[in-house]
Structures are given as structure tokens and as C-alpha cells.
Design an enzyme around this catalytic site. Sequence first.
Site, mmCIF file in Angstrom:
data_model
loop_
_atom_site.group_PDB
_atom_site.id
_atom_site.type_symbol
_atom_site.label_atom_id
_atom_site.label_comp_id
_atom_site.label_asym_id
_atom_site.label_seq_id
_atom_site.Cartn_x
_atom_site.Cartn_y
_atom_site.Cartn_z
ATOM 1 N N HIS A 35 -17.952 -4.276 -17.391
ATOM 2 C CA HIS A 35 -18.311 -4.460 -15.982
ATOM 3 C C HIS A 35 -19.068 -3.221 -15.519
ATOM 4 O O HIS A 35 -18.551 -2.366 -14.806
ATOM 5 C CB HIS A 35 -17.040 -4.662 -15.150
ATOM 6 N N ASP A 77 0.849 -1.188 0.000
ATOM 7 C CA ASP A 77 0.000 0.000 0.000
ATOM 8 C C ASP A 77 0.885 1.240 0.000
ATOM 9 O O ASP A 77 2.113 1.146 0.032
ATOM 10 C CB ASP A 77 -0.958 -0.002 1.195
#
Length: 313
Positions: free
Chosen positions: A179, A35
Amino acid sequence: MANRRKIALIGAGNIGGELAALIARKELGDVVLFDIPQKTDFAKGKALDLEQNGAVLGYDASIKGTSSWADCAGADVLIVTAGIPRKPGQSRDDLVATNLPIIRSVADGAKEHCPNALVIVISNPIDAMVYEFKRRTGFPRERVLGMAGVLDSARFQLFLAREANVSVKDVRAMVLGGHGDDMVPIPSACTINGVRATELISKEKLDALIARTRKGGGEIVQLMGTSAYYAPASSAVAMAESYLLDQKRLLPVAAYLDGEYGYKDIFMGVPVILGGKGIEKIVELPLTAEEKEMLAKSAKSVQGITDVVKASS
């Protein structure tokens, strides 16, 4: 002694944590939970919690929290979840301006440190983000794919099973296209233990299930206030597992099209054979006239958001 496989997860949030847990339980390899620097301690803490969980469940995977790309170097699989999740009232396409700089930063890190990885992009809007990732890295299309169709098909599969009052294990469903709200559930490809779903479920009810599938992600956002993460993580792990174990599963994924289904230079959900070489074949299904029309509408939506990405590069 053979080297253990390495799976790098970019983003240590809800999906990243669930991905790490699933990968560790399945013993698919060691995990790097990456991260941004501001969340280094968060990633380290989540990784430590997951490693301690291994002592209870009996897995030996190493799980490392980090904000250094050097720790991701040489990863066999890279799964990208980094980005801002949807909030109630937002569409996936609303996230493009926010998540585009993030996917570009991730692409640069991946190109330098993980040039041979299979890349699975989950960040929304998936079709646009995976396009930009491939464009920026230049990675071959066989190794860059978006996680969409597996999840959308799973949702459709569940709704079909509940309507027909059968085990979800006996249902096979297929969702193509982008999507988003114009995704294309394919009734002609849906079966319940070999029996066409159209023989067991009326068209009226089937249409209602298709509509719910298209709004499946939004339904969860409205209920939870954030995006789903259990089913998306399981969907991405199914893809990674098929690659790492050379299972050659037929799965719907967002793949780069170069003439297949009549479309070029876009990523869109289509069935593929996913094995040890990545996407080994794109499978072109025979579609009904109505399904072709729906796919064209979905492709137009995907092209629109892809054009926005192209214009900003």
C-alpha cells in the site's frame, strides 16, 4: 436470545467515526469506539452523536465511547485506525517510527481482551503495521489482515469508469502489492461488465490511470491536508461485513504470505476469499511478465519497511 455482534474500533478520529456510522447503518453489530484516555470525552461525545443519529435514520446499534480495553472484550471484529495520519509531503513509510509504538500497544490490548477477533489494520504504513501486529500477538494469519487493496482497487475502479465513461458499478479492478507508491494495479484483471478494460482504454491512458492510482492517497492528502477517511472506512466495512456475514467475497487485502506469489514472511496485497473463517483462501492470479516485475518491485519496498520493524523489535 442470541448475543449481538461487537465491533471494536481502535481510534475515534475521522476514520473511526465514519466506520462507526457505516457499521451502525448496516446493523452489523454494536460498536465500541476506543481511544486514548486523553480523548475519552471526545470518543464518548462522538458515540453519543452517532447514537442520536440512529433515532433519525432508524438503526438500533449501541455505540459506546471509551478508553478502557475492558469494553472491547470479546469483540468479533477489531478495526485498528490508531496512529498519526499523513501530512502533505509525507509518504506512508515516514510514519513507521511514530506509529510503531502505537500498534504495539494496541496489539497488547487486543491479545488480552480480543483474542478471537478478526483484525483489520488501517494504520499506516499498513504492510508494516499489520506485520508487527501479527508478530506481537501471535494471532493466526487467517484473522489478521490489512485494509489496502480494497481501497486502492476502488480508486482504480473509479478512474477507469470515468475514463471509459461508464458506470462505476460495471467496473472490476484489482490492485496488488504494498500500500504505497509501488502498488501494482493489474490491467489484465480489469473488466467493464466482462469486457477487458484494455480493449476500451488505450495503453497510454491506462498507464496514466495507474500512475494516478498509485498517488491516489497522496492526492487527497495534498488537497485536504490530511488522509482520506470516507473510502478507507467503507473499504474496511466491506471486509468486516464479508467476514461477519460469511459472504466469501473475493477481495484484495494485505495478507500474510507463506510462499504464495513466491514471497514469504511479509504482508502484501493479494486477492483472498474472505468468509466466516477469515481468510479462507489466497487466490494466485496469472500475471503478465510486466505485472510480475512490478509486483517484485513492490515486494522489495514492503520487505524494506518490514525489515525496519523487525530490527526495532
